[in-house]
Motif scaffolding. Sequence first.
Motif, mmCIF file in Angstrom:
data_model
loop_
_atom_site.group_PDB
_atom_site.id
_atom_site.type_symbol
_atom_site.label_atom_id
_atom_site.label_comp_id
_atom_site.label_asym_id
_atom_site.label_seq_id
_atom_site.Cartn_x
_atom_site.Cartn_y
_atom_site.Cartn_z
ATOM 1 N N VAL A 137 0.835 -1.201 0.000
ATOM 2 C CA VAL A 137 0.000 0.000 0.000
ATOM 3 C C VAL A 137 0.873 1.256 0.000
ATOM 4 C CG1 VAL A 137 -1.743 1.322 1.262
ATOM 5 C CG2 VAL A 137 -1.900 -1.185 1.141
ATOM 6 N N SER A 138 1.834 1.320 0.912
ATOM 7 C CA SER A 138 2.701 2.503 0.953
ATOM 8 C C SER A 138 3.486 2.647 -0.345
ATOM 9 C CB SER A 138 3.649 2.426 2.155
ATOM 10 O OG SER A 138 4.380 1.209 2.175
ATOM 11 N N ALA A 139 3.951 1.535 -0.898
ATOM 12 C CA ALA A 139 4.701 1.593 -2.161
ATOM 13 C C ALA A 139 3.816 2.104 -3.290
ATOM 14 C CB ALA A 139 5.251 0.207 -2.500
ATOM 15 N N ALA A 140 2.585 1.629 -3.347
ATOM 16 C CA ALA A 140 1.685 2.052 -4.420
ATOM 17 C C ALA A 140 1.370 3.545 -4.315
ATOM 18 C CB ALA A 140 0.393 1.236 -4.365
ATOM 19 N N LEU A 141 1.157 4.034 -3.101
ATOM 20 C CA LEU A 141 0.863 5.454 -2.913
ATOM 21 C C LEU A 141 2.038 6.327 -3.358
ATOM 22 C CD1 LEU A 141 -0.844 5.233 0.588
ATOM 23 C CD2 LEU A 141 -1.963 6.004 -1.513
ATOM 24 N N LEU A 142 3.219 6.007 -2.870
ATOM 25 C CA LEU A 142 4.394 6.825 -3.180
ATOM 26 C C LEU A 142 4.772 6.722 -4.655
ATOM 27 C CD1 LEU A 142 6.226 6.013 0.124
ATOM 28 C CD2 LEU A 142 5.659 8.321 -0.642
ATOM 29 N N ASN A 143 4.626 5.543 -5.253
ATOM 30 C CA ASN A 143 4.917 5.391 -6.679
ATOM 31 C C ASN A 143 3.946 6.206 -7.528
ATOM 32 O OD1 ASN A 143 7.088 3.683 -6.318
ATOM 33 N ND2 ASN A 143 5.863 1.810 -6.449
ATOM 34 N N THR A 144 2.701 6.298 -7.078
ATOM 35 C CA THR A 144 1.710 7.078 -7.825
ATOM 36 C C THR A 144 2.081 8.554 -7.843
ATOM 37 O OG1 THR A 144 -0.076 5.522 -7.293
ATOM 38 C CG2 THR A 144 -0.716 7.770 -7.905
ATOM 39 N N VAL A 145 2.484 9.090 -6.673
ATOM 40 C CA VAL A 145 2.889 10.496 -6.630
ATOM 41 C C VAL A 145 4.175 10.705 -7.415
ATOM 42 C CG1 VAL A 145 3.685 12.353 -5.107
ATOM 43 C CG2 VAL A 145 1.686 11.001 -4.494
ATOM 44 N N ALA A 146 5.101 9.734 -7.356
ATOM 45 C CA ALA A 146 6.342 9.844 -8.123
ATOM 46 C C ALA A 146 6.043 9.935 -9.625
ATOM 47 C CB ALA A 146 7.241 8.648 -7.827
ATOM 48 N N GLN A 147 5.143 9.080 -10.119
ATOM 49 C CA GLN A 147 4.791 9.113 -11.534
ATOM 50 C C GLN A 147 4.101 10.427 -11.899
ATOM 51 O OE1 GLN A 147 2.433 5.595 -12.157
ATOM 52 N NE2 GLN A 147 4.094 4.208 -11.545
ATOM 53 N N TRP A 148 3.234 10.880 -11.029
ATOM 54 C CA TRP A 148 2.548 12.165 -11.245
ATOM 55 C C TRP A 148 3.561 13.301 -11.312
ATOM 56 C CZ3 TRP A 148 1.753 16.352 -7.696
ATOM 57 C CH2 TRP A 148 0.771 17.281 -8.066
ATOM 58 N N GLY A 149 4.566 13.251 -10.452
ATOM 59 C CA GLY A 149 5.600 14.279 -10.457
ATOM 60 C C GLY A 149 6.488 14.226 -11.689
ATOM 61 N N ARG A 150 6.839 13.017 -12.120
ATOM 62 C CA ARG A 150 7.686 12.875 -13.316
ATOM 63 C C ARG A 150 7.032 13.509 -14.534
ATOM 64 N NH1 ARG A 150 8.125 7.382 -11.763
ATOM 65 N NH2 ARG A 150 10.071 6.911 -10.658
#
Length: 377
Positions: A102-115
């Motif tokens: 869950v934590s990985a999915a949340l942070l990866n989503t924001v990372a992709q949004w930021g990229r």
Amino acid sequence: MNKITVVRADTPKRMNDFLDIPEHIYCGCAQYVPDMRSDIRRLFDSRYNAGLEFSSVMPFVAYQGTVPVGRIVGVVNRKANTTWNQAIVRFSMIEFIDLPEVSAALLNTVAQWGRKQGMDTLQGPMGITDFDKEGMLVEDFDLTGSMTAYYNHTYYPQHMELLGFQKEVDWLQVRINIPQEVPAKFARVAQYARESVGLKVKKVSAHDILKGGYGQRIFNLLNEAYAPIFGFSALSARQAEEFLKKYVPLLDMRLVPLIENADGELVGIAVTLPSLAHALQQSRGRLWPFGWWPLLRSMKWQHEGSTELLLIAVRPDYQGLGVNALFFDDLIPTYNRCGYTWAETGPQLEDNIKELSQWKPLNPTYVKRRRCYKKKL
């Protein structure tokens, strides 16, 4: 196990799930202090949040099947990125069950949004401004939280390390027992500041701040004093107005000393809020139907025995000239008259030695270490 999906909180149902998640994660947790749900909603509404004029903000919710299990907010503060010559996407308001997926999915989503917006580093927890909650608690999980800082479970920082995030900065909070008398060192320095530097304590009314021009003077001072601080970007006039409308009604103006020089220029301010931690816990973050009552009672009649030192700001050219001593010389007798027995500051950067050392005459305890993490994208 059902698949973890993360989606934007872009419908009324998803936003309600976003708001509800902390209630489930912290159910039965005596230390957790909730935010007001109405305040959270306004963060995403440009009518109430002037920071959206220069920031992109996106809330996300994580689901395990159909069950909400986590949330996060992505923030790109273009003004801060320009100020500090960086390309950072921040994450904020992160909450998750104790499941690494869950934590990985949340942070990866924001990372992709930021990229997609050209960012190269993920950083947080950080909000739009330096006055938003920031930092993940890494120590003292047994202490009750506050209305101005995050609380989180012990497993949160463990997940961050597991996911490869590194420490960027730490903050500490300072807790002091209110002495019956002003320490002699503060009294001497305060006398010097009055007699040799020409400084004086001034008390103003809420009307003076909201209508009499002091509000903008205060925020001009904050922008100047906080300019060098990690992650800070100058507050606009509209942001200043929003902060004033939000916090001034909560203030006991006896606990807000201003310092002026001989020319009447504002050179320092300290803002103390009566603690509302237990009142917020009783309200569960809701004003209606009955959440307003514990808040009103705590503010007006039966205040809690502690205070939160929301901020101290001193104009750079007056730092080291006794302004802080004048604050304490004024506040300690006032705390005693009001019946406050202890006080706690907001988070202060651990490497701000000048700021932290000022508390030594009060025998401080340094508590609630919290951390800003970072990771290259």
